[in-house]
Design an enzyme around this catalytic site. Structure first.
Site, PDB file in Angstrom:
ATOM      1  CB  SER A   2      66.485  42.181  73.768  1.00  0.00           C
ATOM      2  OG  SER A   2      66.185  41.305  72.715  1.00  0.00           O
ATOM      3  CG  ASP A  23      64.299  45.835  78.411  1.00  0.00           C
ATOM      4  OD1 ASP A  23      64.740  45.938  77.249  1.00  0.00           O
ATOM      5  OD2 ASP A  23      63.413  45.002  78.729  1.00  0.00           O
ATOM      6  CB  ILE A  80      58.106  52.804  77.991  1.00  0.00           C
ATOM      7  CG1 ILE A  80      57.629  51.726  76.988  1.00  0.00           C
ATOM      8  CG2 ILE A  80      59.617  52.771  78.177  1.00  0.00           C
ATOM      9  CD1 ILE A  80      57.914  52.087  75.538  1.00  0.00           C
ATOM     10  CG  ASN A  84      65.115  49.739  70.615  1.00  0.00           C
ATOM     11  OD1 ASN A  84      65.213  49.436  69.418  1.00  0.00           O
ATOM     12  ND2 ASN A  84      65.110  48.817  71.573  1.00  0.00           N
ATOM     13  CE1 TYR A  95      56.384  46.624  65.398  1.00  0.00           C
ATOM     14  CE2 TYR A  95      56.466  46.694  63.010  1.00  0.00           C
ATOM     15  CZ  TYR A  95      57.107  46.734  64.225  1.00  0.00           C
ATOM     16  OH  TYR A  95      58.477  46.895  64.273  1.00  0.00           O
ATOM     17  CE  LYS A 151      57.726  50.073  65.784  1.00  0.00           C
ATOM     18  NZ  LYS A 151      58.693  50.507  66.784  1.00  0.00           N
TER      19      LYS A 151
HETATM   20  P1  NAI Z   1      63.388  42.671  70.843  1.00  0.00           P
HETATM   21  O1  NAI Z   1      62.126  41.941  71.135  1.00  0.00           O
HETATM   22  O2  NAI Z   1      64.646  41.892  70.633  1.00  0.00           O
HETATM   23  O3  NAI Z   1      63.656  43.757  72.004  1.00  0.00           O
HETATM   24  C1  NAI Z   1      62.644  44.603  72.483  1.00  0.00           C
HETATM   25  C2  NAI Z   1      62.991  45.024  73.915  1.00  0.00           C
HETATM   26  O4  NAI Z   1      61.960  45.930  74.358  1.00  0.00           O
HETATM   27  C3  NAI Z   1      63.016  43.840  74.897  1.00  0.00           C
HETATM   28  O5  NAI Z   1      64.189  43.872  75.672  1.00  0.00           O
HETATM   29  C4  NAI Z   1      61.771  44.063  75.769  1.00  0.00           C
HETATM   30  O6  NAI Z   1      61.924  43.602  77.104  1.00  0.00           O
HETATM   31  C5  NAI Z   1      61.637  45.597  75.702  1.00  0.00           C
HETATM   32  N1  NAI Z   1      60.267  46.028  75.998  1.00  0.00           N
HETATM   33  C6  NAI Z   1      59.111  45.532  75.489  1.00  0.00           C
HETATM   34  N2  NAI Z   1      58.060  46.168  76.049  1.00  0.00           N
HETATM   35  C7  NAI Z   1      58.555  47.087  76.909  1.00  0.00           C
HETATM   36  C8  NAI Z   1      57.971  48.025  77.794  1.00  0.00           C
HETATM   37  N3  NAI Z   1      56.622  48.157  77.917  1.00  0.00           N
HETATM   38  N4  NAI Z   1      58.779  48.828  78.528  1.00  0.00           N
HETATM   39  C9  NAI Z   1      60.136  48.706  78.436  1.00  0.00           C
HETATM   40  N5  NAI Z   1      60.746  47.810  77.639  1.00  0.00           N
HETATM   41  C10 NAI Z   1      59.963  46.999  76.884  1.00  0.00           C
HETATM   42  O7  NAI Z   1      63.046  43.597  69.569  1.00  0.00           O
HETATM   43  P2  NAI Z   1      63.991  44.207  68.398  1.00  0.00           P
HETATM   44  O8  NAI Z   1      63.847  43.352  67.217  1.00  0.00           O
HETATM   45  O9  NAI Z   1      65.336  44.515  68.914  1.00  0.00           O
HETATM   46  O10 NAI Z   1      63.193  45.561  68.084  1.00  0.00           O
HETATM   47  C11 NAI Z   1      63.547  46.801  68.669  1.00  0.00           C
HETATM   48  C12 NAI Z   1      62.754  47.908  67.988  1.00  0.00           C
HETATM   49  O11 NAI Z   1      63.017  47.905  66.589  1.00  0.00           O
HETATM   50  C13 NAI Z   1      61.236  47.757  68.135  1.00  0.00           C
HETATM   51  O12 NAI Z   1      60.654  49.026  68.309  1.00  0.00           O
HETATM   52  C14 NAI Z   1      60.821  47.142  66.817  1.00  0.00           C
HETATM   53  O13 NAI Z   1      59.486  47.453  66.497  1.00  0.00           O
HETATM   54  C15 NAI Z   1      61.800  47.836  65.873  1.00  0.00           C
HETATM   55  N6  NAI Z   1      62.012  47.121  64.617  1.00  0.00           N
HETATM   56  C16 NAI Z   1      62.576  45.871  64.579  1.00  0.00           C
HETATM   57  C17 NAI Z   1      62.783  45.231  63.365  1.00  0.00           C
HETATM   58  C18 NAI Z   1      63.418  43.874  63.243  1.00  0.00           C
HETATM   59  O14 NAI Z   1      63.524  43.362  62.114  1.00  0.00           O
HETATM   60  N7  NAI Z   1      63.880  43.269  64.322  1.00  0.00           N
HETATM   61  C19 NAI Z   1      62.371  45.864  62.102  1.00  0.00           C
HETATM   62  C20 NAI Z   1      61.804  47.180  62.268  1.00  0.00           C
HETATM   63  C21 NAI Z   1      61.636  47.770  63.478  1.00  0.00           C
END
Ligand code: NAI
Length: 244
Positions: A12, A33, A58, A84, A148, A152
């Protein structure tokens, strides 16, 4: 033989863009994932010769160890790990339950730590490896995100410590700190909140998941040398300025 890269949270948003970019860069990418349906469909779309989905939570040590052992069976070692996977559970501290704190710290920080720990010995022995941790600009401080931001900030500290521990073994460890990126995570924000956040951006825009993937690709590339322990911001300039 292709070098193996593991991407957590790979099906995702930002993780999917990173995984796709590393496939294009010529890595064999292990998509780790929780979401089996999306994982299976990505594996089908991109092809089994360039990626493999492995279901892994994870935060569970046995699942992390099984993931690393399956990923190593592909070509004997892991070249790149991208941590990620991450979650949010926002609220002001007086309304936040201890369970919300534990859940976020457990995935974002402990899960990242478990993954780093699981690849460290192999990378150290091979004298080759890259670890890229996805932090967030929020580590600088964001109201409503005490859990959060702390998780981080922990990821940034972890990155710096591992760079010191693994540098002499030719393993580079860096963090990428995205700002406001257009993903399913941010699309769930109320429209008014999102509007205000965009207006506060020096660029007056949101970033794309591909903008983060571009930086990860740079840090994962064997031709990028001598950069370790750093946090690179991909945030449209939001982390600079005194804010007044
Ligand atoms: P998202 O919610 O679209 O994707 C996160 C993915 O992590 C999902 O596929 C979910 O199934 C997987 N996941 C969650 N818990 C898990 C676990 N215990 N084990 C394995 N997989 C797991 O999130 P997004 O927006 O793509 O964020 C990705 C990273 O970027 C995160 O670490 C988030 O904190 C960071 N981030 C995102 C920002 C944004 O504006 N979207 C800004 C700053 C950081």
């Amino acid at each position: 033989m292709k070098s193996t890269a593991i991407v957590t949270g790979a099906v995702s948003g930002i993780g999917k863009a990173i995984a796709g970019r590393l496939v294009n860069d010529g890595f064999f990418v292990v998509l780790a994932d929780l979401d089996e349906a999306k994982g299976a469909s990505l594996e089908k779309e991109w092809g089994k010769d360039c990626c493999k989905f492995i279901k892994c939570n994870i935060t569970v040590l046995s699942e992390v160890e099984a993931l690393i052992s399956s990923a190593c069976s592909i070509n004997g070692s892991i070249g790149v790990l991208v941590n990620n996977a991450g979650i949010l559970s926002d609220n002001v501290i007086w309304k936040m339950d201890p369970e919300d704190f534990d859940r976020v710290i457990n995935v974002n920080l402990k899960g990242t730590w478990l993954m780093c720990r699981a690849v460290a010995s192999g990378m150290k022995e091979k004298k080759d490896g890259r670890i890229i941790n996805i932090a967030s600009r929020a580590w600088l401080g964001n109201p409503g995100q005490s859990n959060y931001a702390a998780s981080k900030a922990g990821v940034v500290a972890l990155t710096r410590v591992l760079a010191l521990e693994l540098g002499k073994h030719n393993v580079y460890v860096n963090a990428v700190a995205p700002g406001l990126i257009d993903t399913p995570l941010t699309r769930n924000l109320p429209e008014e909140v999102l509007k205000k956040l965009v207006e506060a951006q020096p660029t007056r825009s949101m970033g794309r998941a591909e903008d983060v993937a571009q930086v990860v690709s740079f840090l994962a590339s064997p031709s990028t040398q001598f950069i370790t322990g750093q946090t690179l911001y991909v945030d449209g300039g939001r982390s600079i300025g005194a804010g007044i």
